[in-house]
Enzyme design. Structure first.
Site, short mmCIF file in Angstrom:
data_model
loop_
_atom_site.label_atom_id
_atom_site.label_comp_id
_atom_site.label_asym_id
_atom_site.label_seq_id
_atom_site.Cartn_x
_atom_site.Cartn_y
_atom_site.Cartn_z
N GLY A 1 0.43 -4.76 1.08
CA GLY A 1 -0.86 -4.75 0.38
C GLY A 1 -0.76 -5.36 -1.02
N GLU B 1 4.61 -5.55 7.21
CA GLU B 1 3.82 -4.49 7.87
C GLU B 1 4.26 -4.20 9.29
OE1 GLU B 1 2.54 -6.59 5.71
OE2 GLU B 1 0.81 -5.75 4.67
N ALA C 1 0.87 -1.17 0.00
CA ALA C 1 0.00 0.00 0.00
C ALA C 1 0.91 1.22 0.00
CB ALA C 1 -0.88 -0.02 1.24
N GLU D 1 -1.11 -8.95 -0.45
CA GLU D 1 -2.50 -9.26 -0.08
C GLU D 1 -3.43 -9.23 -1.31
OE1 GLU D 1 -2.49 -6.39 3.25
OE2 GLU D 1 -3.27 -8.06 4.43
#
Ligand code: COA
Length: 246
Positions: A105, A128, A62, A108
């Protein structure tokens, strides 16, 4: 402003390219918005989706610049998780074709796909906790389903990044292809899917994703619909008549 998600459409498939290579395709709000738009399109007109990245990476996470500014309310909105759930729930299969970094992310998003293939340059994992947050867009429930609880715990609790061969050995990706053949390999999978009955494929995906408590009832319902579908009659008759013609 440039698009962060480049979309190429064919009759039986859509290829979506994360296209922000100067930021290693980091997934920002614009990319999430574009993914929602793509999901709306594929929910209305189901087709196989190939997800990949531009510039030799899938996505290095992300967007940390945006993440840093997010507060508790943003966490409750599950910005990335809700888009990735929508992708996982698309009616037709989702194929992730991974090169380079698939981190945080980005990893994911790959876990939300039904099928993952990669190049030998893949580096995949969830760092993370090194940034003071947790993986909250699917890793804690999807990764154990894919690689097993023990391996998922090791990855998520250490933040270790897997190399391609280890990811393949763990079953996190099903095959490795040289970078120049990665998209061809993804299209070959989409070709195989396109040769099968779309409703049978969609029902198989639904059953694969159903919680254990719904089996075997869900198969009964879905198969009952397929048994009444003229396409089953057509395909089985074609098979039997081909045999008889020999
Ligand atoms: N969010 C925002 N920007 C990111 C990013 C992310 N997740 N990952 C990379 N970028 C940006 C870098 O800030 C840099 O931008 P700049 O050129 O404006 O400084 C650019 O992408 C290139 O990255 P850089 O770090 O210079 O490349 P590298 O080859 O040295 O390292 C990585 C690549 C992937 C190892 C490194 O960028 C990295 O560790 N990224 C973050 C990974 C991460 O923790 N992801 C989980 C987030 S939840």
């Amino acid at each position: 402003m440039n698009e962060t998600l480049r979309i190429e459409r064919r009759t039986d498939r859509v290829t979506a390219v994360l296209d922000r290579p100067e930021k290693r395709n980091a997934i920002d709000q614009r990319t999430i918005d574009a993914l929602h738009g793509l999901c709306a399109e594929l929910e209305a007109e189901p087709r196989t989706l190939i997800l990949t990245g531009a510039g030799g990476d899938f996505a290095a996470g992300a967007d940390i610049a945006q993440l840093r500014a997010r507060r508790a309310d943003d966490a409750h909105r599950a910005i990335n998780a809700s888009a990735f759930i929508r992708i996982a729930e698309l009616p037709m299969p989702v194929i992730a074709a991974l090169d380079g970094y698939a981190l945080g992310g980005g990893a994911e998003l790959a876990y939300a796909a039904d099928i993952r293939i990669a190049t030998p340059a893949l580096r995949i994992g969830n760092p993370e906790t090194s940034l003071g947050i947790m993986a909250a867009a699917g890793a804690t429930w999807r990764l154990p389903e894919i690689v097993g609880a023990g391996r998922a715990a090791e990855l998520l609790l250490t933040g270790r990044i897997l190399r391609a061969e280890e990811a393949r050995d763990w079953g996190l990706v099903s095959a490795l292809h040289p970078a120049e053949h990665l998209l061809d390999a993804a299209h070959a999978l989409a070709d195989r899917i396109a040769g099968n009955d779309p409703l049978a494929t969609r029902h198989t995906k639904l059953a694969l994703r159903a919680p254990r408590s719904e089996h075997p009832d869900i198969e009964k319902t879905l198969q009952a619909e397929l048994f009444e579908n003229p396409e089953k009659e057509r395909r089985m008759t074609a098979f039997l008549e081909r045999k008889e013609a020999r």
